[in-house]
Design a protein around this motif. Structure first.
Motif, PDB file in Angstrom:
ATOM      1  N   PRO A 103       0.803  -1.226   0.000  1.00  0.00           N
ATOM      2  CA  PRO A 103       0.000   0.000   0.000  1.00  0.00           C
ATOM      3  C   PRO A 103       0.841   1.283   0.000  1.00  0.00           C
ATOM      4  N   THR A 104       0.657   2.097  -1.035  1.00  0.00           N
ATOM      5  CA  THR A 104       1.318   3.402  -1.151  1.00  0.00           C
ATOM      6  C   THR A 104       0.271   4.434  -1.559  1.00  0.00           C
ATOM      7  N   PHE A 105      -0.038   5.344  -0.648  1.00  0.00           N
ATOM      8  CA  PHE A 105      -1.113   6.311  -0.886  1.00  0.00           C
ATOM      9  C   PHE A 105      -0.704   7.751  -0.605  1.00  0.00           C
ATOM     10  N   ASP A 106       0.559   8.018  -0.297  1.00  0.00           N
ATOM     11  CA  ASP A 106       0.989   9.394  -0.064  1.00  0.00           C
ATOM     12  C   ASP A 106       0.846  10.215  -1.339  1.00  0.00           C
ATOM     13  N   ASN A 116       7.104   1.090  -1.486  1.00  0.00           N
ATOM     14  CA  ASN A 116       6.280  -0.106  -1.288  1.00  0.00           C
ATOM     15  C   ASN A 116       5.399   0.001  -0.052  1.00  0.00           C
ATOM     16  N   LEU A 117       5.787   0.865   0.882  1.00  0.00           N
ATOM     17  CA  LEU A 117       4.964   1.121   2.065  1.00  0.00           C
ATOM     18  C   LEU A 117       5.273   2.532   2.542  1.00  0.00           C
ATOM     19  N   ASP A 118       4.313   3.444   2.354  1.00  0.00           N
ATOM     20  CA  ASP A 118       4.545   4.832   2.756  1.00  0.00           C
ATOM     21  C   ASP A 118       3.746   5.148   4.017  1.00  0.00           C
ATOM     22  N   ASP A 119       3.691   6.418   4.376  1.00  0.00           N
ATOM     23  CA  ASP A 119       3.081   6.790   5.653  1.00  0.00           C
ATOM     24  C   ASP A 119       1.593   6.454   5.702  1.00  0.00           C
ATOM     25  N   ILE A 120       0.854   6.839   4.663  1.00  0.00           N
ATOM     26  CA  ILE A 120      -0.579   6.515   4.649  1.00  0.00           C
ATOM     27  C   ILE A 120      -0.765   5.008   4.518  1.00  0.00           C
ATOM     28  N   GLY A 121       0.111   4.354   3.754  1.00  0.00           N
ATOM     29  CA  GLY A 121       0.050   2.897   3.637  1.00  0.00           C
ATOM     30  C   GLY A 121       0.174   2.200   4.980  1.00  0.00           C
ATOM     31  N   ARG A 122       0.992   2.739   5.875  1.00  0.00           N
ATOM     32  CA  ARG A 122       1.127   2.140   7.206  1.00  0.00           C
ATOM     33  C   ARG A 122      -0.182   2.222   7.983  1.00  0.00           C
ATOM     34  N   ARG A 123      -0.939   3.276   7.779  1.00  0.00           N
ATOM     35  CA  ARG A 123      -2.246   3.371   8.440  1.00  0.00           C
ATOM     36  C   ARG A 123      -3.228   2.363   7.845  1.00  0.00           C
ATOM     37  N   VAL A 124      -3.088   2.105   6.539  1.00  0.00           N
ATOM     38  CA  VAL A 124      -3.926   1.086   5.902  1.00  0.00           C
ATOM     39  C   VAL A 124      -3.666  -0.285   6.529  1.00  0.00           C
ATOM     40  N   LEU A 125      -2.408  -0.589   6.845  1.00  0.00           N
ATOM     41  CA  LEU A 125      -2.086  -1.864   7.485  1.00  0.00           C
ATOM     42  C   LEU A 125      -2.868  -2.040   8.780  1.00  0.00           C
ATOM     43  N   GLU A 126      -2.974  -0.988   9.556  1.00  0.00           N
ATOM     44  CA  GLU A 126      -3.646  -1.080  10.852  1.00  0.00           C
ATOM     45  C   GLU A 126      -5.134  -1.395  10.704  1.00  0.00           C
ATOM     46  N   LEU A 127      -5.725  -1.022   9.557  1.00  0.00           N
ATOM     47  CA  LEU A 127      -7.147  -1.252   9.323  1.00  0.00           C
ATOM     48  C   LEU A 127      -7.436  -2.582   8.643  1.00  0.00           C
ATOM     49  N   ALA A 128      -6.388  -3.249   8.136  1.00  0.00           N
ATOM     50  CA  ALA A 128      -6.581  -4.499   7.397  1.00  0.00           C
ATOM     51  C   ALA A 128      -6.916  -5.650   8.344  1.00  0.00           C
ATOM     52  N   GLY A 129      -7.655  -6.631   7.814  1.00  0.00           N
ATOM     53  CA  GLY A 129      -7.921  -7.823   8.621  1.00  0.00           C
ATOM     54  C   GLY A 129      -6.651  -8.582   8.932  1.00  0.00           C
ATOM     55  N   THR A 130      -5.827  -8.813   7.894  1.00  0.00           N
ATOM     56  CA  THR A 130      -4.571  -9.556   8.029  1.00  0.00           C
ATOM     57  C   THR A 130      -3.513  -8.922   7.143  1.00  0.00           C
ATOM     58  N   VAL A 131      -2.296  -8.833   7.644  1.00  0.00           N
ATOM     59  CA  VAL A 131      -1.147  -8.385   6.862  1.00  0.00           C
ATOM     60  C   VAL A 131      -0.171  -9.557   6.773  1.00  0.00           C
ATOM     61  N   ILE A 132       0.197  -9.940   5.556  1.00  0.00           N
ATOM     62  CA  ILE A 132       1.162 -11.019   5.342  1.00  0.00           C
ATOM     63  C   ILE A 132       2.402 -10.411   4.722  1.00  0.00           C
ATOM     64  N   THR A 133       3.563 -10.661   5.328  1.00  0.00           N
ATOM     65  CA  THR A 133       4.783 -10.007   4.901  1.00  0.00           C
ATOM     66  C   THR A 133       5.984 -10.889   5.229  1.00  0.00           C
TER      67      THR A 133
END
Length: 260
Positions: free
Chosen positions: A27-30, A73-90
């Protein structure tokens, strides 16, 4: 088999809708304009924003995060998206760094199963990647691709490469996993002081890799929107589309849902 629908949002970020699941990659949304440092004297400026804002896309059921250490590949807004996701696989190191309760870290070839009421389960397999030349991992960090399998199907419904160069680990993937749809990161990343050294595949590398993998459909991503992409988009499109694998290519229009 139901249709897989993809929406390319810019850079590596793609929304996948399959069997009732909403799955987001890297997720990259900045907004554009900012310069980000990647460590060891490297940096890049973001020159294009997302095709859809995060609040329209989120929340999602799953995020497949190839790595967390680079803002493209992961920006500041993307990090907030992670917190809202059901599951993060990495990756395993990324899971440790993120420290989120919804995160699962997978080593190369390790699997996990996604399950939810009313949906068919999906198995996720982590595949190897190398984000630069041989011995570059201490500098660039760990990267994984991910394959999604439906129950009882040998071929992966979708596989994303993550940021990687062309190397023997990708040949192993081609040997081990039949793939229907491949989401392939390109861009030919390099930086001024690293000279000709590349940190992701060029279009010509992509052609060679597609010959190895032989998927039904290839969707190129992560080739535009940043100044560190050094494989020009127009040339990359021409090289790929005019090659002997050109009939497998699907170039997505950012923000437009497309069945594949």
């Amino acid at each position: 088999m139901s249709t897989l629908q993809l929406t390319h949002l810019g850079g590596p970020t793609t929304l996948m809708e399959i069997d009732g699941w909403r799955i987001l990659t890297d997720p990259t949304f900045d907004p554009p304009g900012r310069r980000y440092t990647f460590g060891w004297g490297t940096s890049s400026r973001k020159i294009a924003g997302p095709a859809r804002p995060a609040e329209v896309v989120a929340p999602v059921d799953v995020v497949l995060l190839s790595h967390d250490q680079h803002a493209d590949n992961l920006d500041d807004i993307g990090r907030r998206v992670l917190e809202l996701a059901g599951t993060v696989i990495t990756t395993v190191p990324a899971a440790r760094r993120l420290g989120l309760p919804n995160t699962r870290g997978l080593a190369d070839w390790e699997t996990t199963t996604l399950q939810a009421p009313g949906r068919a389960p999906l198995t996720v397999t982590a595949t190897p990647g190398r984000h630069g030349p041989r011995f570059s991992r201490p500098i660039t960090g760990k990267v994984n691709g991910f394959a999604l399998h439906r129950d009882g199907e040998e071929a992966a419904a979708l596989w994303m490469s993550g940021d990687t160069v062309l190397y023997d680990g990708l040949r192993e993937i081609a040997r081990r996993i039949p793939v229907d749809v491949a989401l392939v990161h390109l861009g030919g990343v390099r930086f001024g002081f690293t000279g000709p050294v590349r940190f992701t595949m060029t279009a010509r590398d992509g052609v060679e890799f597609i010959r190895w993998l032989q998927p039904r459909v290839v969707v190129p991503v992560h080739y535009e929107g940043w100044t560190h992409f050094r494989d020009p988009e127009t040339a990359a499109r021409q090289i790929l589309s005019n090659s002997d694998v050109g009939d497998r290519l699907r170039w997505l229009i950012p923000g437009e849902p497309t069945g594949v």
